[in-house]
Design an enzyme around this catalytic site. Structure first.
Site, PDB file in Angstrom:
ATOM      1  N   LYS A  85       0.711  -1.357  -0.108  1.00 25.12           N
ATOM      2  CA  LYS A  85       0.068  -0.064   0.105  1.00 25.12           C
ATOM      3  C   LYS A  85       0.661   1.229  -0.015  1.00 25.12           C
ATOM      4  CE  LYS A  85      -4.347  -1.841   1.005  1.00 25.12           C
ATOM      5  NZ  LYS A  85      -5.297  -1.940   2.205  1.00 25.12           N
ATOM      6  N   ARG A  88      -3.671 -10.110   4.451  1.00 26.01           N
ATOM      7  CA  ARG A  88      -4.217 -10.024   3.115  1.00 26.01           C
ATOM      8  C   ARG A  88      -2.798  -9.609   2.387  1.00 26.01           C
ATOM      9  NH1 ARG A  88      -5.906  -6.732  -0.516  1.00 26.01           N
ATOM     10  NH2 ARG A  88      -7.637  -7.589  -2.335  1.00 26.01           N
TER      11      ARG A  88
HETATM   12  N1  PMM Z   1      -7.328  -3.745   0.432  1.00 26.42           N
HETATM   13  C1  PMM Z   1      -7.686  -3.951  -0.822  1.00 26.42           C
HETATM   14  C2  PMM Z   1      -8.564  -4.487  -1.398  1.00 26.42           C
HETATM   15  N2  PMM Z   1      -9.609  -5.480  -0.564  1.00 26.42           N
HETATM   16  N3  PMM Z   1     -10.044  -6.075   1.656  1.00 26.42           N
HETATM   17  C3  PMM Z   1      -9.603  -6.275   2.786  1.00 26.42           C
HETATM   18  N4  PMM Z   1     -10.461  -6.990   3.595  1.00 26.42           N
HETATM   19  N5  PMM Z   1      -8.680  -5.419   3.349  1.00 26.42           N
HETATM   20  C4  PMM Z   1      -8.142  -4.663   2.853  1.00 26.42           C
HETATM   21  O1  PMM Z   1      -7.100  -3.837   3.140  1.00 26.42           O
HETATM   22  C5  PMM Z   1      -8.119  -4.567   1.173  1.00 26.42           C
HETATM   23  C6  PMM Z   1      -9.184  -5.194   0.825  1.00 26.42           C
HETATM   24  C7  PMM Z   1      -6.969  -2.854  -1.913  1.00 26.42           C
HETATM   25  O2  PMM Z   1      -5.718  -3.430  -1.801  1.00 26.42           O
HETATM   26  P1  PMM Z   1      -5.098  -4.114  -3.420  1.00 26.42           P
HETATM   27  O3  PMM Z   1      -5.678  -3.223  -4.572  1.00 26.42           O
HETATM   28  O4  PMM Z   1      -3.764  -4.330  -3.323  1.00 26.42           O
HETATM   29  O5  PMM Z   1      -5.869  -5.432  -3.677  1.00 26.42           O
END
Ligand code: PMM
Length: 287
Positions: free
Chosen positions: A215, A255
């Site tokens: 991030k 995640r």
């Molecule tokens: N961050 C992203 C997408 N989905 N879901 C949860 N539960 N927590 C998060 O922090 C989260 C998520 C965005 O990140 P990406 O684009 O790298 O997938």
């Protein structure tokens, strides 16, 4: 799914989007996404999180039909292969189709706010519901970073509201997971505060999931002398330290994009915590 395993579970990210900031759309095709999922499983992922909507700041939303076409074939194949599959969606239609295709977790970054019909869909299934802290869609979310009682207490209170809404819709408490939502309507400083304050989120009594991988706040921390953020692919050693922090905080799940690096970090944490660990023993056995 919640039995203790001595470390946080690792959720590997499979973004099936043309514009995801970290994968650059490389995994758009179903076959590519499925083989990426298999790689993450080989690297030690406990769960695969499959999403068809980019949530990067400023992103526009796909149409529902487009989102379905991206994620459902990938979910079907990976669930069929035995993976524990989570669907990353804010839409009831997508959640419903994903559950029918074999998903066992609905990961809603809006915690049921974007499309409240998602709550009864989950309630009518056996699935786990991940409710993330969220205030607005990606196009405007960075306009909403004011937290009247400080970011930790305000996020905690707003997550408690999402928990209450999920319970009111009939989702049993023991199937609900909470997530502070790093990067969603948060400044970099607020993300660090939330990481320090995870104990207050865990106090709500539900397992906690955290997504910090790649991030922007890590890019900002590691910016070069001219203030240029560290590129997304070069934030992994910083993330490994966050992984150790999450393990110490007792989170249920992290995640991540790089499952192998995360499992390596968790192996170090585990070995440090266990003076009678087995790696020496196993090596001696082989000699
Ligand atoms: N961050 C992203 C997408 N989905 N879901 C949860 N539960 N927590 C998060 O922090 C989260 C998520 C965005 O990140 P990406 O684009 O790298 O997938």
């Amino acid at each position: 799914m919640f039995a203790p395993i001595g470390r946080p579970r690792v959720m590997g990210i499979v973004n099936v989007t043309p514009d995801s900031f970290s994968d650059g759309g490389r995994f758009l095709a179903t076959d590519d996404a499925v083989s990426h999922g298999h790689e993450l499983l080989d690297d030690g992922a406990d769960i695969l999180d499959i999403g068809g909507e980019s949530t990067r700041p400023g992103a526009t939303r796909p149409l529902v039909g487009e989102e379905l076409a991206r994620v459902i074939p990938v979910i079907e194949e990976l669930a069929q292969a035995g993976a524990v599959v989570s669907v990353d969606t804010m839409r009831a239609e997508v959640a419903e189709a994903a559950l029918a295709a074999g998903a066992r977790i609905v990961n809603d970054v809006s915690g049921g706010l974007a499309d409240p019909r998602i709550l009864p869909v989950v309630a009518g299934s056996e699935a786990v519901f991940v409710a993330m802290h969220w205030r607005a869609h990606s196009s405007t979310m960075q306009h909403f970073t004011q937290y009247a009682d400080g970011v930790v207490e305000t996020v905690r209170a707003e997550l408690a509201d999402r928990l209450a809404a999920a319970l009111a819709a009939g989702i049993p408490e023991d199937r609900i997971v909470l997530d502070p939502g790093l990067g969603f309507s948060k400044t970099a400083d607020q993300n660090w505060e939330l990481l320090r304050g995870l104990g207050r989120i865990a106090d709500l009594g539900r397992p906690v999931l955290v997504g910090a991988s790649r991030k922007a706040f890590l890019g900002t921390l590691l910016a070069d002398a001219d203030g240029r953020p560290r590129p997304v692919g070069e934030r992994e050693s910083a993330h490994a330290v966050i992984t150790a922090h999450l393990a110490a905080a007792g989170v249920w799940c992290t995640r991540v994009h790089d499952v192998r690096a995360t499992r390596d970090a968790l192996a170090v944490v585990h070995r440090l915590d266990d003076p009678h660990g087995r790696d020496d023993q196993e090596r001696e056995d082989r000699l």
